[in-house]
Scaffold this motif. Sequence first.
Motif, PDB file in Angstrom:
ATOM      1  N   THR A  11      -4.747  -1.959   6.401  1.00  0.00           N
ATOM      2  CA  THR A  11      -3.632  -2.616   7.086  1.00  0.00           C
ATOM      3  C   THR A  11      -3.098  -3.776   6.259  1.00  0.00           C
ATOM      4  O   THR A  11      -1.893  -4.037   6.238  1.00  0.00           O
ATOM      5  CB  THR A  11      -4.086  -3.114   8.484  1.00  0.00           C
ATOM      6  OG1 THR A  11      -4.533  -1.984   9.236  1.00  0.00           O
ATOM      7  CG2 THR A  11      -2.964  -3.809   9.216  1.00  0.00           C
ATOM      8  N   LYS A  12      -3.980  -4.458   5.542  1.00  0.00           N
ATOM      9  CA  LYS A  12      -3.575  -5.570   4.676  1.00  0.00           C
ATOM     10  C   LYS A  12      -3.035  -5.085   3.327  1.00  0.00           C
ATOM     11  O   LYS A  12      -2.607  -5.891   2.506  1.00  0.00           O
ATOM     12  CB  LYS A  12      -4.764  -6.497   4.423  1.00  0.00           C
ATOM     13  CG  LYS A  12      -5.245  -7.214   5.659  1.00  0.00           C
ATOM     14  CD  LYS A  12      -6.476  -8.043   5.331  1.00  0.00           C
ATOM     15  CE  LYS A  12      -7.053  -8.691   6.565  1.00  0.00           C
ATOM     16  NZ  LYS A  12      -8.299  -9.424   6.274  1.00  0.00           N
ATOM     17  N   GLY A  13      -3.089  -3.763   3.081  1.00  0.00           N
ATOM     18  CA  GLY A  13      -2.595  -3.214   1.813  1.00  0.00           C
ATOM     19  C   GLY A  13      -3.538  -3.420   0.646  1.00  0.00           C
ATOM     20  O   GLY A  13      -3.118  -3.377  -0.508  1.00  0.00           O
ATOM     21  N   GLU A  14      -4.814  -3.599   0.918  1.00  0.00           N
ATOM     22  CA  GLU A  14      -5.788  -3.892  -0.140  1.00  0.00           C
ATOM     23  C   GLU A  14      -6.405  -2.659  -0.784  1.00  0.00           C
ATOM     24  O   GLU A  14      -7.025  -2.755  -1.838  1.00  0.00           O
ATOM     25  CB  GLU A  14      -6.904  -4.773   0.420  1.00  0.00           C
ATOM     26  CG  GLU A  14      -6.426  -6.126   0.897  1.00  0.00           C
ATOM     27  CD  GLU A  14      -7.529  -6.959   1.529  1.00  0.00           C
ATOM     28  OE1 GLU A  14      -8.676  -6.470   1.638  1.00  0.00           O
ATOM     29  OE2 GLU A  14      -7.242  -8.097   1.914  1.00  0.00           O
ATOM     30  N   VAL A  15      -6.266  -1.486  -0.156  1.00  0.00           N
ATOM     31  CA  VAL A  15      -6.893  -0.266  -0.687  1.00  0.00           C
ATOM     32  C   VAL A  15      -6.058   0.257  -1.853  1.00  0.00           C
ATOM     33  O   VAL A  15      -4.867   0.514  -1.710  1.00  0.00           O
ATOM     34  CB  VAL A  15      -7.028   0.819   0.406  1.00  0.00           C
ATOM     35  CG1 VAL A  15      -7.614   2.091  -0.175  1.00  0.00           C
ATOM     36  CG2 VAL A  15      -7.883   0.316   1.559  1.00  0.00           C
ATOM     37  N   ARG A  16      -6.685   0.417  -3.002  1.00  0.00           N
ATOM     38  CA  ARG A  16      -5.988   0.943  -4.183  1.00  0.00           C
ATOM     39  C   ARG A  16      -6.080   2.463  -4.247  1.00  0.00           C
ATOM     40  O   ARG A  16      -5.148   3.134  -4.654  1.00  0.00           O
ATOM     41  CB  ARG A  16      -6.555   0.325  -5.465  1.00  0.00           C
ATOM     42  CG  ARG A  16      -6.357  -1.152  -5.549  1.00  0.00           C
ATOM     43  CD  ARG A  16      -4.867  -1.509  -5.578  1.00  0.00           C
ATOM     44  NE  ARG A  16      -4.654  -2.904  -5.262  1.00  0.00           N
ATOM     45  CZ  ARG A  16      -3.950  -3.349  -4.228  1.00  0.00           C
ATOM     46  NH1 ARG A  16      -3.386  -2.522  -3.395  1.00  0.00           N
ATOM     47  NH2 ARG A  16      -3.824  -4.632  -4.017  1.00  0.00           N
ATOM     48  N   GLU A  17      -7.245   3.009  -3.848  1.00  0.00           N
ATOM     49  CA  GLU A  17      -7.438   4.460  -3.895  1.00  0.00           C
ATOM     50  C   GLU A  17      -8.710   4.826  -3.146  1.00  0.00           C
ATOM     51  O   GLU A  17      -9.658   4.056  -3.111  1.00  0.00           O
ATOM     52  CB  GLU A  17      -7.561   4.924  -5.349  1.00  0.00           C
ATOM     53  CG  GLU A  17      -7.710   6.406  -5.520  1.00  0.00           C
ATOM     54  CD  GLU A  17      -7.815   6.798  -6.977  1.00  0.00           C
ATOM     55  OE1 GLU A  17      -6.880   7.446  -7.457  1.00  0.00           O
ATOM     56  OE2 GLU A  17      -8.821   6.430  -7.622  1.00  0.00           O
ATOM     57  N   LEU A  18      -8.687   6.002  -2.550  1.00  0.00           N
ATOM     58  CA  LEU A  18      -9.887   6.571  -1.959  1.00  0.00           C
ATOM     59  C   LEU A  18     -10.212   7.839  -2.731  1.00  0.00           C
ATOM     60  O   LEU A  18      -9.353   8.701  -2.891  1.00  0.00           O
ATOM     61  CB  LEU A  18      -9.683   6.897  -0.479  1.00  0.00           C
ATOM     62  CG  LEU A  18     -10.912   7.479   0.223  1.00  0.00           C
ATOM     63  CD1 LEU A  18     -11.002   6.937   1.641  1.00  0.00           C
ATOM     64  CD2 LEU A  18     -10.876   8.988   0.257  1.00  0.00           C
ATOM     65  N   GLU A  19     -11.430   7.915  -3.240  1.00  0.00           N
ATOM     66  CA  GLU A  19     -11.910   9.120  -3.912  1.00  0.00           C
ATOM     67  C   GLU A  19     -12.786   9.885  -2.935  1.00  0.00           C
ATOM     68  O   GLU A  19     -13.762   9.333  -2.408  1.00  0.00           O
ATOM     69  CB  GLU A  19     -12.745   8.778  -5.144  1.00  0.00           C
ATOM     70  CG  GLU A  19     -11.960   8.194  -6.280  1.00  0.00           C
ATOM     71  CD  GLU A  19     -12.848   7.920  -7.483  1.00  0.00           C
ATOM     72  OE1 GLU A  19     -12.316   7.929  -8.594  1.00  0.00           O
ATOM     73  OE2 GLU A  19     -14.067   7.684  -7.317  1.00  0.00           O
ATOM     74  N   LEU A  20     -12.428  11.135  -2.670  1.00  0.00           N
ATOM     75  CA  LEU A  20     -13.245  12.011  -1.843  1.00  0.00           C
ATOM     76  C   LEU A  20     -14.062  12.868  -2.806  1.00  0.00           C
ATOM     77  O   LEU A  20     -13.520  13.743  -3.486  1.00  0.00           O
ATOM     78  CB  LEU A  20     -12.373  12.869  -0.930  1.00  0.00           C
ATOM     79  CG  LEU A  20     -13.118  13.708   0.102  1.00  0.00           C
ATOM     80  CD1 LEU A  20     -13.912  12.814   1.057  1.00  0.00           C
ATOM     81  CD2 LEU A  20     -12.150  14.577   0.879  1.00  0.00           C
ATOM     82  N   CYS A  69      -4.990   8.856  -2.204  1.00  0.00           N
ATOM     83  CA  CYS A  69      -6.275   9.551  -2.118  1.00  0.00           C
ATOM     84  C   CYS A  69      -6.356  10.618  -3.203  1.00  0.00           C
ATOM     85  O   CYS A  69      -5.334  11.196  -3.589  1.00  0.00           O
ATOM     86  CB  CYS A  69      -6.431  10.227  -0.760  1.00  0.00           C
ATOM     87  SG  CYS A  69      -6.439   9.095   0.620  1.00  0.00           S
ATOM     88  N   VAL A  70      -7.564  10.884  -3.660  1.00  0.00           N
ATOM     89  CA  VAL A  70      -7.779  11.906  -4.680  1.00  0.00           C
ATOM     90  C   VAL A  70      -9.099  12.624  -4.389  1.00  0.00           C
ATOM     91  O   VAL A  70     -10.092  11.992  -4.040  1.00  0.00           O
ATOM     92  CB  VAL A  70      -7.750  11.304  -6.105  1.00  0.00           C
ATOM     93  CG1 VAL A  70      -8.864  10.314  -6.325  1.00  0.00           C
ATOM     94  CG2 VAL A  70      -7.765  12.366  -7.157  1.00  0.00           C
ATOM     95  N   LEU A  71      -9.059  13.956  -4.497  1.00  0.00           N
ATOM     96  CA  LEU A  71     -10.257  14.780  -4.376  1.00  0.00           C
ATOM     97  C   LEU A  71     -10.878  14.879  -5.763  1.00  0.00           C
ATOM     98  O   LEU A  71     -10.197  15.226  -6.730  1.00  0.00           O
ATOM     99  CB  LEU A  71      -9.898  16.169  -3.846  1.00  0.00           C
ATOM    100  CG  LEU A  71     -11.028  17.193  -3.794  1.00  0.00           C
ATOM    101  CD1 LEU A  71     -12.108  16.755  -2.817  1.00  0.00           C
ATOM    102  CD2 LEU A  71     -10.488  18.555  -3.406  1.00  0.00           C
TER     103      LEU A  71
END
Length: 101
Positions: A11-20, A69-71
């Motif tokens: 919500t604060k915009g802090e996530v750069r990427e999620l790797e699954l 997001c990236v697999l």
Amino acid sequence: MNLQTLSERATKGEVRELELLSLEGGFYLARVRFDHGQFTLLDDTAKPLHLRSVNHLRELLQLVPPFPCVLVQHCVHDEMCGSRDGPVEPMRIPFSLAAPW
């Protein structure tokens, strides 16, 4: 990092990427990257959250603002055969948290 913390930071915009990360045994782990480090997504007992699929992740994060997001999947054949010289990079496939249908 638990789902609540991930939601707050997204919500604060802090996530750069999620790797699954696709792992042997048919399950996935989520690793969240920020400007200052990476954290594994944990369940309520502080153990790595085992996910069943990309859609399982989408269901869990349906109310969270979107982020990249990236697999990530390693090529088992290359690891077993060792036929290439140098490091073997994993396959990285971008995907969206929005439902595909």
